[in-house]
Structure formats: C-alpha cells, structure tokens
Design a protein around this motif. Structure first.
Motif, short mmCIF file in Angstrom:
data_model
loop_
_atom_site.label_atom_id
_atom_site.label_comp_id
_atom_site.label_asym_id
_atom_site.label_seq_id
_atom_site.Cartn_x
_atom_site.Cartn_y
_atom_site.Cartn_z
N SER A 24 0.82 -1.22 0.00
CA SER A 24 0.00 0.00 0.00
C SER A 24 0.85 1.26 0.00
O SER A 24 0.44 2.30 -0.53
N THR A 25 2.03 1.22 0.59
CA THR A 25 2.85 2.43 0.70
C THR A 25 3.47 2.86 -0.63
O THR A 25 4.00 3.97 -0.74
N VAL A 26 3.44 2.00 -1.64
CA VAL A 26 3.93 2.38 -2.97
C VAL A 26 2.83 2.21 -4.02
O VAL A 26 3.09 2.08 -5.21
N ALA A 27 1.58 2.24 -3.57
CA ALA A 27 0.45 1.98 -4.47
C ALA A 27 0.38 2.95 -5.64
O ALA A 27 -0.04 2.59 -6.75
N GLU A 28 0.81 4.21 -5.42
CA GLU A 28 0.72 5.20 -6.49
C GLU A 28 1.68 4.89 -7.64
O GLU A 28 1.52 5.44 -8.74
N SER A 29 2.64 4.01 -7.42
CA SER A 29 3.61 3.67 -8.46
C SER A 29 3.48 2.24 -8.95
O SER A 29 4.30 1.78 -9.75
N LYS A 30 2.45 1.53 -8.51
CA LYS A 30 2.38 0.09 -8.75
C LYS A 30 2.36 -0.29 -10.23
O LYS A 30 2.84 -1.35 -10.61
N ASP A 31 1.83 0.59 -11.08
CA ASP A 31 1.71 0.22 -12.49
C ASP A 31 3.05 0.12 -13.20
O ASP A 31 3.13 -0.47 -14.27
N VAL A 32 4.14 0.65 -12.62
CA VAL A 32 5.46 0.51 -13.25
C VAL A 32 6.24 -0.67 -12.68
O VAL A 32 7.32 -0.99 -13.17
N ILE A 33 5.71 -1.32 -11.63
CA ILE A 33 6.41 -2.45 -11.01
C ILE A 33 6.08 -3.72 -11.78
O ILE A 33 4.95 -4.23 -11.69
N VAL A 34 7.03 -4.22 -12.54
CA VAL A 34 6.78 -5.39 -13.38
C VAL A 34 6.93 -6.70 -12.60
O VAL A 34 6.35 -7.72 -12.96
N SER A 35 7.70 -6.66 -11.53
CA SER A 35 7.90 -7.84 -10.69
C SER A 35 8.64 -7.38 -9.43
O SER A 35 9.02 -6.21 -9.31
N SER A 36 8.83 -8.30 -8.51
CA SER A 36 9.69 -8.06 -7.34
C SER A 36 10.50 -9.32 -7.10
O SER A 36 10.00 -10.43 -7.28
N MET A 37 11.76 -9.13 -6.70
CA MET A 37 12.54 -10.27 -6.26
C MET A 37 12.08 -10.60 -4.84
O MET A 37 12.21 -9.77 -3.94
N LEU A 38 11.55 -11.77 -4.65
CA LEU A 38 11.02 -12.13 -3.35
C LEU A 38 12.11 -12.76 -2.49
O LEU A 38 12.63 -13.83 -2.81
N LYS A 39 12.48 -12.05 -1.46
CA LYS A 39 13.35 -12.61 -0.43
C LYS A 39 12.43 -12.99 0.71
O LYS A 39 11.91 -12.13 1.42
N ARG A 40 12.21 -14.29 0.86
CA ARG A 40 11.11 -14.74 1.70
C ARG A 40 11.47 -14.72 3.18
O ARG A 40 11.51 -15.75 3.86
N VAL A 41 11.71 -13.49 3.66
CA VAL A 41 11.91 -13.31 5.08
C VAL A 41 10.65 -13.77 5.82
O VAL A 41 10.71 -14.30 6.94
N ASP A 42 9.50 -13.60 5.18
CA ASP A 42 8.25 -14.07 5.78
C ASP A 42 8.27 -15.58 5.99
O ASP A 42 7.87 -16.08 7.04
N VAL A 43 8.79 -16.31 5.01
CA VAL A 43 8.89 -17.77 5.13
C VAL A 43 9.86 -18.15 6.25
O VAL A 43 9.59 -19.04 7.06
N ALA A 44 11.01 -17.45 6.30
CA ALA A 44 12.01 -17.76 7.32
C ALA A 44 11.48 -17.49 8.73
O ALA A 44 11.66 -18.32 9.64
N VAL A 45 10.82 -16.35 8.92
CA VAL A 45 10.25 -16.02 10.23
C VAL A 45 9.17 -17.04 10.59
O VAL A 45 9.14 -17.57 11.73
N TYR A 46 8.30 -17.32 9.66
CA TYR A 46 7.22 -18.29 9.88
C TYR A 46 7.78 -19.66 10.24
O TYR A 46 7.37 -20.30 11.21
N ASP A 47 8.75 -20.13 9.44
CA ASP A 47 9.33 -21.45 9.66
C ASP A 47 10.08 -21.53 10.99
O ASP A 47 10.08 -22.57 11.65
#
Length: 378
Positions: free
Chosen positions: A294-317
């Motif tokens: 949400s904090t970069v929503a005004e620019s979302k149309d130029v974001i073609v992808s993101s490299m996912l560094k799954r810190v969420d997976v590591a914290v969860y696991d």
C-alpha cells in the motif's frame, strides 16, 4: 503518385527496421529479439523446467499458543514496503496459524548506537518473549552480548550468524539466486537493452543482489548495459531510508538510458519507484511483492515484478520450528530450492512465455548447472 508514395513509405519502413536490427544486434545465431524486450538480443532460452519446488513452510498443524514472539526490526520497521514488511507478514501468519499468545515489535533507528540494539533485545527477553528475532545483520554484535545473558531464550537473526551462540539461529538467504531471475526479467522487459541497479548501502549483503542481477541480465542478454549505484557507503545505513536519495539516483540512471530499474534499498526504493513512474519506465521491487504494498500503491503500475526474499517464510518457519521444538530441520540457506527466494507475478506483466524462461533458469540453478556468484564484477 499514390503508388510511389506507398512504395516510399514501405522503403522507409524497411530501412527503419534494418537500422533497428543493427542497433539491437539483430536476431543472429544463438539468440533472438523478443517482443517483450524490444531492444535486447536475447540468448537461447533455457530448457523447460521439469517440475517445481514446494515452499518450506508447508506442513502439519502446530500449536504455538504457549509462545510470546518478539520481533526487533531493522531501520524502517513495519511499513517499509520491503524487508521489514516481509518479516511482519511472516509474524502475522505465524500468529494466525499457530495461535501465538502474544507478539511485540520494536524498531531500530538509523545509525543508532550498538547499545540501543542491546537494550531492545534485552527488553524483549526480560519481558518473557521467546523466540526473539533480530531482523537484519545489524543485530549480530548485540546478540553476541545479549544471547549469553538469556541462555533459555531462543533467538534468531535474519542475514547473519553469531558464532558460538547455541541459542541463536541464523536465517540466511541466497539473494543472488533471486536477483539472477530479476536480471532476466529486466533483460526481457527492457526496450533499450539498458537497465539499472540501485543498492541502499555498499555492503557485502547488498552486493549479493547486485551480483545476481548482473549475472542474470547478462545470461539473458549478453550485450546488455547495466548502470549501478549505491546510495551510501558501508557504515552509513541511511541509504536504506532515504527515498529522496533513491529518487535522485533513479533519475540519473534513467537519464543515462536505463528503462528498467532494480533496487535493493529498503524504504529508499519508494523514491526509485516514484522516478520510474514520472519517467514512464519500469521497475523491479525487492524482498516483498511490492506491487501489492500500500505504501507504494501510487507507483504500482510501473512495477513489473519483485525479487522475493522470503523473510516471511524464514520467520514463519522459525516460529513453527520453535513451537515444535525442532530447529534442526530448518533450511541452512533459504534459496530457490526451498522457495526462500523467487519472483512475483502480481500485476500480470510476467506472461506465460517469460514465466517459462524464468522457471527454466530457476531449474538450472537448483540443479547446479548455473552457479550464481554472490560477488559483483565491479
């Protein structure tokens, strides 16, 4: 006269196409130009992937109701639309899935003294929180001091390790592998065959993103031009929280001809996206799926992808492993093989053709046929 005019238009079109082919290197043997990339002479596509890996977070039902989880964020904290938000997402999911009784989140300040980190960790441990996760390598020195004071508390550190501390679990990633795929995306999305990388701080961790991006872009398009810039030198961590500086760096790279920008700059990436939006070029996010932030929503149309560094997976696991009292089965490195890194497809800009290419490269990395360096060439 009408026939002459049509012929002239046709001749002009042919000459323009020939000039364009010359500028782009043509299609040539061993490569092809792709409609998505426009400007790059692309290398042969990798073989199709035979199958896919599964996330390391899959598994049985776990009871975490006895846990009080503490999270010590790096600078920027929850809401940075990047690294810290990924950790927050993992914590939120763990709380919901495992019934964690209580969580507490504290955030670092830019260039704060080491004592502040020690105080933060000590506060959480003194209040009965365990496990406690330090989000970022900056907590390594403070954990050397605090972890031995609380031998019964289980700590973890993202992007670091603490030698000799049995109660500190390292959560480390193969950022270079995910960034390799970001480089491939940039090569296929670029119309000028000229892309850019912006790092927050010039430290070995961020250089892993740089190294993978460069290798992936050049694997996909050997003649691609790559701009690089770090916002601050090692020791000055404000480079992770200065959107204005990120915006100025991005403007400079765009003026130099880059039309796809990849950042590994934390909250400074907001400025990179703003510059890309203003210039109508493309950007690749990092850590979280930034298209959906949400904090970069005004620019979302130029974001073609993101490299996912799954810190969420590591914290969860990690929380899951603590709840099960089974830390030994955590991955030693969160890499492509365990979906610890990857790429996002939100926004629909990664079509099936490009996805097949990316999954082909991913398979070669997982199988060891492509070795991705964690050090940039320059």
């Amino acid at each position: 006269m009408r026939g002459i005019a049509v012929a002239a238009i046709a001749l002009t079109s042919v000459l323009s196409m020939a000039a364009c082919a010359k500028d782009n290197g043509g299609t040539g043997t061993g490569g092809s130009t792709d409609s998505a990339s426009g400007g790059c002479k692309l290398a042969d596509k990798p073989p199709a992937a035979a199958g896919s890996t599964s996330s390391s977070s899959a598994g049985d039902k776990v009871d975490g109701s006895a846990l009080k989880v503490g999270l010590a964020y790096d600078i920027g904290g929850r809401g940075d639309a990047s690294f810290n938000d990924s950790a927050a997402a993992g914590l939120d999911k763990a709380k919901a899935d495992f019934g964690v009784s209580e969580v507490k989140e504290l955030t670092a300040a830019p260039n704060e003294p080491e004592a502040a980190k020690e105080t933060r960790l000590r506060q959480l441990a003194s209040e009965g929180f365990s496990p406690i996760i330090g989000v970022g390598f900056a907590y390594a020195e403070s954990l050397k001091v605090v972890a031995p004071e609380f031998p019964n508390v289980k700590f973890a550190i993202v992007d670091g390790a603490v030698e000799g501390a049995a109660n500190v679990t390292p959560l480390v990633f193969a950022e270079e592998e995910g960034s390799f795929l970001a480089g491939v995306i940039a090569a296929y999305q670029s119309k000028s065959c000229h892309v850019g990388f912006i790092g927050g701080v010039k430290i070995p961790l961020i250089q892993k993103f740089d190294a993978g991006f460069e290798q992936g872009a050049k694997a996909a398009a050997p003649d691609i031009k790559i701009e690089k810039q770090y916002l601050t030198p090692a020791g000055d961590f404000t480079g992770f929280q200065d959107p204005t500086k990120g915006q100025e760096a991005a403007k400079g790279q765009i003026e130099s001809g880059s039309d796809v920008l990849y950042h590994a700059a934390g909250a400074s990436g907001k400025g990179v996206f703003s510059a890309a939006k203003a210039a109508n070029v493309k950007a690749i996010g990092v850590d979280s799926d930034q298209y959906n932030q949400s904090t970069v929503a005004e620019s979302k149309d130029v974001i073609v992808s993101s490299m996912l560094k799954r810190v969420d997976v590591a914290v969860y696991d990690f929380v899951k492993a603590v709840a099960k009292n089974d830390l030994a089965n955590l991955p030693k490195v969160f890499n492509l093989k365990v979906d610890g890194v990857g790429y996002a497809t939100s926004g629909g800009k990664i079509d099936d053709s490009l996805k097949a290419v990316l999954d082909g490269y991913k398979a070669q990395i997982v199988e060891g046929k492509i070795k991705v360096s964690d050090k940039p060439t320059g």
